[in-house]
Design a protein around this motif. Structure first.
Motif, PDB file in Angstrom:
ATOM      1  N   CYS A 369      -3.119  34.324  39.841  1.00 49.58           N
ATOM      2  CA  CYS A 369      -2.401  35.542  39.466  1.00 49.58           C
ATOM      3  C   CYS A 369      -1.904  35.382  38.035  1.00 49.58           C
ATOM      4  O   CYS A 369      -1.356  34.355  37.661  1.00 49.58           O
ATOM      5  CB  CYS A 369      -1.219  35.758  40.397  1.00 49.58           C
ATOM      6  SG  CYS A 369      -0.117  37.047  39.827  1.00 49.58           S
ATOM      7  N   LEU A 370      -2.130  36.397  37.215  1.00 56.57           N
ATOM      8  CA  LEU A 370      -1.745  36.322  35.806  1.00 56.57           C
ATOM      9  C   LEU A 370      -0.430  37.032  35.540  1.00 56.57           C
ATOM     10  O   LEU A 370      -0.035  37.208  34.407  1.00 56.57           O
ATOM     11  CB  LEU A 370      -2.837  36.954  34.949  1.00 56.57           C
ATOM     12  CG  LEU A 370      -4.197  36.319  35.157  1.00 56.57           C
ATOM     13  CD1 LEU A 370      -5.280  37.200  34.604  1.00 56.57           C
ATOM     14  CD2 LEU A 370      -4.223  34.958  34.508  1.00 56.57           C
ATOM     15  N   ARG A 371       0.203  37.475  36.607  1.00 57.61           N
ATOM     16  CA  ARG A 371       1.475  38.213  36.505  1.00 57.61           C
ATOM     17  C   ARG A 371       1.374  39.361  35.497  1.00 57.61           C
ATOM     18  O   ARG A 371       2.277  39.594  34.709  1.00 57.61           O
ATOM     19  CB  ARG A 371       2.599  37.256  36.111  1.00 57.61           C
ATOM     20  CG  ARG A 371       2.921  36.305  37.242  1.00 57.61           C
ATOM     21  CD  ARG A 371       4.181  35.528  36.950  1.00 57.61           C
ATOM     22  NE  ARG A 371       3.887  34.147  36.650  1.00 57.61           N
ATOM     23  CZ  ARG A 371       4.622  33.383  35.852  1.00 57.61           C
ATOM     24  NH1 ARG A 371       5.682  33.869  35.257  1.00 57.61           N
ATOM     25  NH2 ARG A 371       4.294  32.134  35.654  1.00 57.61           N
ATOM     26  N   CYS A 372       0.249  40.038  35.549  1.00 58.68           N
ATOM     27  CA  CYS A 372       0.028  41.097  34.572  1.00 58.68           C
ATOM     28  C   CYS A 372       0.701  42.395  34.987  1.00 58.68           C
ATOM     29  O   CYS A 372       0.874  43.292  34.179  1.00 58.68           O
ATOM     30  CB  CYS A 372      -1.467  41.336  34.407  1.00 58.68           C
ATOM     31  SG  CYS A 372      -2.245  41.986  35.884  1.00 58.68           S
ATOM     32  N   GLY A 373       1.028  42.519  36.273  1.00 62.02           N
ATOM     33  CA  GLY A 373       1.687  43.737  36.721  1.00 62.02           C
ATOM     34  C   GLY A 373       0.734  44.889  36.987  1.00 62.02           C
ATOM     35  O   GLY A 373       1.178  45.988  37.317  1.00 62.02           O
ATOM     36  N   ALA A 374      -0.564  44.670  36.869  1.00 58.40           N
ATOM     37  CA  ALA A 374      -1.516  45.768  37.069  1.00 58.40           C
ATOM     38  C   ALA A 374      -1.463  46.292  38.499  1.00 58.40           C
ATOM     39  O   ALA A 374      -1.708  47.476  38.753  1.00 58.40           O
ATOM     40  CB  ALA A 374      -2.933  45.311  36.732  1.00 58.40           C
ATOM     41  N   CYS A 375      -1.130  45.426  39.451  1.00 50.98           N
ATOM     42  CA  CYS A 375      -1.036  45.868  40.847  1.00 50.98           C
ATOM     43  C   CYS A 375       0.234  46.692  41.059  1.00 50.98           C
ATOM     44  O   CYS A 375       0.226  47.694  41.767  1.00 50.98           O
ATOM     45  CB  CYS A 375      -1.077  44.671  41.793  1.00 50.98           C
ATOM     46  SG  CYS A 375       0.138  43.388  41.422  1.00 50.98           S
ATOM     47  N   LYS A 386       1.667  41.883  44.419  1.00 52.45           N
ATOM     48  CA  LYS A 386       1.530  40.470  44.072  1.00 52.45           C
ATOM     49  C   LYS A 386       2.440  39.613  44.944  1.00 52.45           C
ATOM     50  O   LYS A 386       2.018  38.598  45.490  1.00 52.45           O
ATOM     51  CB  LYS A 386       1.862  40.323  42.593  1.00 52.45           C
ATOM     52  CG  LYS A 386       2.462  39.031  42.170  1.00 52.45           C
ATOM     53  CD  LYS A 386       2.979  39.164  40.746  1.00 52.45           C
ATOM     54  CE  LYS A 386       3.788  37.957  40.312  1.00 52.45           C
ATOM     55  NZ  LYS A 386       5.004  37.706  41.067  1.00 52.45           N
ATOM     56  N   CYS A 418      -6.709  44.597  40.381  1.00 49.64           N
ATOM     57  CA  CYS A 418      -6.271  43.251  39.991  1.00 49.64           C
ATOM     58  C   CYS A 418      -7.347  42.556  39.154  1.00 49.64           C
ATOM     59  O   CYS A 418      -8.430  42.272  39.645  1.00 49.64           O
ATOM     60  CB  CYS A 418      -5.959  42.417  41.221  1.00 49.64           C
ATOM     61  SG  CYS A 418      -5.654  40.680  40.839  1.00 49.64           S
ATOM     62  N   PRO A 419      -7.062  42.262  37.881  1.00 50.49           N
ATOM     63  CA  PRO A 419      -8.083  41.617  37.056  1.00 50.49           C
ATOM     64  C   PRO A 419      -8.426  40.215  37.553  1.00 50.49           C
ATOM     65  O   PRO A 419      -9.518  39.723  37.316  1.00 50.49           O
ATOM     66  CB  PRO A 419      -7.452  41.568  35.666  1.00 50.49           C
ATOM     67  CG  PRO A 419      -6.002  41.751  35.871  1.00 50.49           C
ATOM     68  CD  PRO A 419      -5.831  42.530  37.130  1.00 50.49           C
ATOM     69  N   ALA A 420      -7.481  39.576  38.244  1.00 44.89           N
ATOM     70  CA  ALA A 420      -7.747  38.235  38.757  1.00 44.89           C
ATOM     71  C   ALA A 420      -8.573  38.308  40.045  1.00 44.89           C
ATOM     72  O   ALA A 420      -8.911  37.280  40.620  1.00 44.89           O
ATOM     73  CB  ALA A 420      -6.442  37.497  38.997  1.00 44.89           C
ATOM     74  N   LEU A 424      -5.667  40.999  47.453  1.00 37.37           N
ATOM     75  CA  LEU A 424      -4.269  41.283  47.792  1.00 37.37           C
ATOM     76  C   LEU A 424      -4.125  41.952  49.156  1.00 37.37           C
ATOM     77  O   LEU A 424      -3.323  41.536  49.986  1.00 37.37           O
ATOM     78  CB  LEU A 424      -3.658  42.185  46.713  1.00 37.37           C
ATOM     79  CG  LEU A 424      -3.541  41.561  45.320  1.00 37.37           C
ATOM     80  CD1 LEU A 424      -3.306  42.623  44.270  1.00 37.37           C
ATOM     81  CD2 LEU A 424      -2.411  40.555  45.319  1.00 37.37           C
TER      82      LEU A 424
HETATM   83  S1  SF4 Z   1      -2.798  42.556  39.411  1.00 33.48           S
HETATM   84 FE1  SF4 Z   1      -3.448  40.575  40.210  1.00 33.48          FE
HETATM   85  S2  SF4 Z   1      -3.114  39.178  38.509  1.00 33.48           S
HETATM   86 FE2  SF4 Z   1      -1.962  41.016  38.018  1.00 33.48          FE
HETATM   87  S3  SF4 Z   1       0.105  40.631  38.837  1.00 33.48           S
HETATM   88 FE3  SF4 Z   1      -1.018  41.685  40.438  1.00 33.48          FE
HETATM   89  S4  SF4 Z   1      -1.867  40.037  41.683  1.00 33.48           S
HETATM   90 FE4  SF4 Z   1      -1.262  39.108  39.757  1.00 33.48          FE
END
Ligand code: SF4
Ligand code: SF4
Lengths: 446, 321
Positions: A369-375, A386, A418-420, A424
């Motif tokens: 997880c990149l903690r990007c917040g996209a989710c 996340k 989620c880019p990763a 989820l």
């Molecule tokens: S979209 Fe994926 S990578 Fe980004 S915060 Fe959510 S779980 Fe992590």
């Protein structure tokens, strides 16, 4: 087109490739009668139906072969004319074997219709009774018995119905075809549902990627001012109940509550068509309508098939799959079920059968997880996918519950974005199931 | 019927829904950020000469080498292909002074990856922006070299080679805003050209890789806080536009603060984070002993991110506010 749209919408959501062009201009085709059908006794939410026939009984199309067991259950009709071959466990959508009746075709197709009723003079009670007799289950995915939804508890004050014409799942064009091919019947069906519920207001919600359906329905509703066409921005999950209600009547269904609690009943486009068919034509729900699509199928089509036709037969009828086919999905690509046993049958509420290839799924390597917040950004219910996934994966059920894991509608938007490429929803689904089980067992103890 | 043979024969996948995915992946996102930084690399070469390419090479090379080595020692899977080590090296180089020592550059790159990233467990686990950790180390270890600025190639007759912010702070000289916008001033390699930064930054916002809230909140913050101070005494304090285009502000806003891993995940959190960074920058620049402040401000706010995330959780849809 939809990106800069000014049409009504909700917060969050995504725009997956639609691929509706594969089938949107193909009129419904009626698939020929299969030689054998498999009828699961549980094609709906609620208790499985009770079988009324025995091995070697002769049945006609439209004849009742199973009755409801309890209030939330459904009647099942034979979709073909023939002989009961077997009653027992068979393959099913999703993989778990389930109780079903197998019928082999024999002789000419003879259909027993119910007596047609007059749509103008019919009473509320008669409509509900007919919907029950016709074995209609909701066509939006959950397959909830429709007659139950037409009898809300007396203390709920229902103000309006919303007909879900969003069809926000990519690929699927079944509801769209109904909107353009049977526009007038649809309006009558909606009015029947309104009469059954005693409501004066109907709203048809349609995404703005279906201009033809919007035009035709707007025209057809001119003589019916009580029905309004609401144009919605094309965005997934626009067709989710909570989103639809928010956009159409600006009400928020609280966590753990139902549309009923804010005075709304939602019905699907094909459900309204089925109500029309049951009342006006006397036809029970023994067919399913589905979009067969994806780049792994030879000829994508919109089909009407007898319930119980196997997936394999449907795929064969569409010219079979090609070498690039990697995944078969029953339903849409966002919420449908991956299927590996092609001998499983099409059920009453099956809306799509997709054969997808690698490039259209766009799977990439899973990373941390990149903690990007996209989710977080796209979850229409304001959850933190996340963290829900993290706690579910770690078995921290209390933390998952506190963050609202049971509220998740498993729409798949977060995983999609989620880019990763972390699965989820898969984890959240697990956590949600566990937390619900824990809550139940606690209730039982106290 | 329901046997495994069929799955193997047909090579059918069975992973659960959703069955489709966005085009964006970790790898692609890193590639796009690298692409978006090319205008800055170009401006570095144009204004400070071809030698700077060596700084980029060393920084990127040592970053990747360090990550590879650490993964080997720890017997973990090699993660070079996700592109993040490359990106850290590139970012570090862009915030170093022109003609910086190659040995020190390599040292900074090593610290960025080893201390900034791998000590926490690798990609996704670090708290601080790795490139800024590397730069903070260099700033502490080699303060003189880190503030030795070169004149740009087109600025032969300039009186000083100091940065515009340094010039204002120590000598009271106001630089020309137009030169600052194009990048024709003293400063770190990739930080001088507002134009190059905006091209890359807007590209990343359009792709949805940089969340717009962070640069936008920082820009609003610097203009508001900068104006407030300026209005007290326009003679003594800097025009807020200098705060905006001066030093590492824009580069920090679009490429450093917006780093996925070390910034908040909630919308509200991003606003707090961005405004907080700008407030600290203005305080450091106006009241502190150094002309810059972007690096410390971002690192300081990075530390608060877990707390910010916790207290800015959005209200669940339909729940009572
Ligand atoms: S979209 Fe994926 S990578 Fe980004 S915060 Fe959510 S779980 Fe992590
Ligand atoms: S699946 Fe659940 S958590 Fe994910 S976006 Fe949908 S509602 Fe939110």
């Amino acid at each position: 087109m939809s990106f800069f749209s000014i049409n009504k919408s909700f917060k969050g959501g995504v725009h997956p490739d639609e691929h509706k062009d594969l089938t949107e201009n193909s009129a419904f085709e009626i698939m020929p009668y299969p030689t054998e059908v498999i009828l699961p006794l549980s094609q709906h939410i609620g208790k499985p139906s009770k079988v009324l026939v025995k091995k070697r009984d002769l049945v006609k199309s439209g004849q009742v072969i199973a009755e409801p067991d309890g209030f939330i259950s459904s009647i099942i009709h034979s979709p073909i004319t023939g002989k009961i071959k077997d009653i027992g466990k068979t393959a099913s959508v999703g993989g778990r074997p389930q109780e079903a009746v197998t019928i082999v075709a024999e002789g000419e197709d003879e259909i027993v219709f119910m007596e047609p009723l007059d749509a103008e003079s019919i009473t509320s009670e008669m409509i509900i009774e007919r919907v029950k007799e016709a074995g209609i289950v909701g066509q939006g995915g959950a397959a909830f018995p429709t007659y139950v939804k037409l009898m809300p508890p007396k203390d709920k004050n229902i103000e309006c119905i919303i007909i879900n014409g969003a069809e926000c799942e990519p690929y699927l064009t079944r509801d769209y075809r109904y909107m353009v091919e049977r526009t007038k019947d649809l309006i009558v069906g909606i009015k029947l549902i309104m009469r059954a519920l005693g409501v004066k207001r109907g709203i048809i919600g349609i995404e703005d990627n279906k201009p033809e359906a919007i035009r035709m329905l707007k025209e057809a509703t001119i003589p019916h001012p009580e029905i309004k066409v609401e144009v919605l921005k094309t965005k997934y999950p626009q067709g989710a109940e909570k989103m639809l209600i928010k956009v159409a009547v600006n009400k928020e269904v609280p966590p753990g509550k139902l549309p009923l609690d804010v005075g709304v009943v939602i019905q699907n486009i094909r459900t309204a068509i089925s109500v029309y068919d049951a009342v006006v034509k006397g036809e029970p729900q023994f067919t399913a309508a589905l979009t067969v699509s994806g780049f792994g199928i030879t000829t994508p089509k919109n089909l009407i098939v007898r319930v119980g036709t196997t997936i394999q037969q449907v795929l064969d009828y569409c010219g079979g799959t090609n070498d690039d086919a990697r995944k078969v999905i029953v339903g849409g690509p966002m919420m449908g079920v991956a299927q590996y046993d092609m001998s499983a049958p099409v059920q009453k509420a099956t809306s799509g059968l997709l054969v997808l290839t690698e490039p259209e799924m766009k799977h990439s390597q899973e990373t941390n997880c990149l903690r990007c917040g996209a989710c977080v950004d796209v979850c229409a219910l304001n959850l933190i996918p996340k963290d829900l996934a993290k706690f579910s994966k770690a078995g921290k059920w209390d933390e998952a519950e506190a963050l609202g894991v049971t509220v998740c509608m498993e729409c798949g938007t977060c995983s999609y974005n989620c880019p990763a490429n972390i699965p989820l929803v898969q984890w959240i689904r697990l956590g949600k199931q566990r937390v619900i089980n824990i809550q139940r067992s606690k209730q039982n103890v106290s | 019927m329901t046997d495994l043979k069929q799955i193997i024969n047909t090579k059918l996948e069975l992973a659960s829904s959703p069955h489709v995915h966005t085009k964006l992946s970790t790898e692609r996102a890193m590639q796009m950020v690298i692409l978006a930084l090319l205008p800055c690399v170009l401006s570095a070469v144009i204004y400070f000469g071809i030698y700077q390419l060596l700084i980029f090479l060393v920084s990127i090379g040592i970053s990747m080498g360090t990550e590879y080595g650490i993964k080997r020692i720890r017997k973990q899977a090699n993660t070079l292909s996700d592109g993040s080590a490359f990106l850290t090296g590139l970012l570090l180089a862009l915030i170093l002074p022109p003609n910086f020592s190659l040995v020190f550059t390599g040292l900074g790159a090593f610290v960025s990856i080893a201390i900034g990233k791998e000590i926490f467990g690798g990609i996704g686990y670090n708290i601080f922006n790795p490139a800024l950790v590397g730069r903070a180390f260099l700033q502490a270890a080699f303060p003189v070299q880190m503030t030795t600025w070169t004149k740009t190639s087109f600025n032969v007759d300039a009186v000083t080679s100091a940065t515009p912010l340094g010039g204002f702070k120590f000598d009271g000289i106001a630089a020309d805003l137009g030169s600052m916008f194009l990048g024709n001033t003293g400063g770190s390699l990739g930080e001088t050209s507002a134009l190059a930064i905006l091209i890359g930054g807007i590209f990343l916002i359009a792709l949805g890789i940089v969340n717009w809230r962070i640069p936008v909140s920082m820009i609003i913050g610097i203009l508001v806080f900068g104006s407030l101070i300026w209005m007290i005494n326009p003679e003594a304090y800097m025009n807020p536009l200098y705060h905006l285009v001066g030093g590492g502000f824009l580069f920090g806003a679009f490429f450093m603060a917006s780093d996925w891993v070390s910034s908040p995940i909630t919308a509200k959190g991003m606003w707090i984070f961005g405004l907080g960074i700008s407030l600290i920058i203005v305080i450091i620049r106006v009241f502190g002993g150094i002309p810059e402040g972007v690096m410390y401000a971002i690192l300081f706010m990075n530390a608060w991110v877990p707390l910010i995330n916790r207290y800015t959780q959005p209200t669940i849809f339909g729940a009572k506010k």
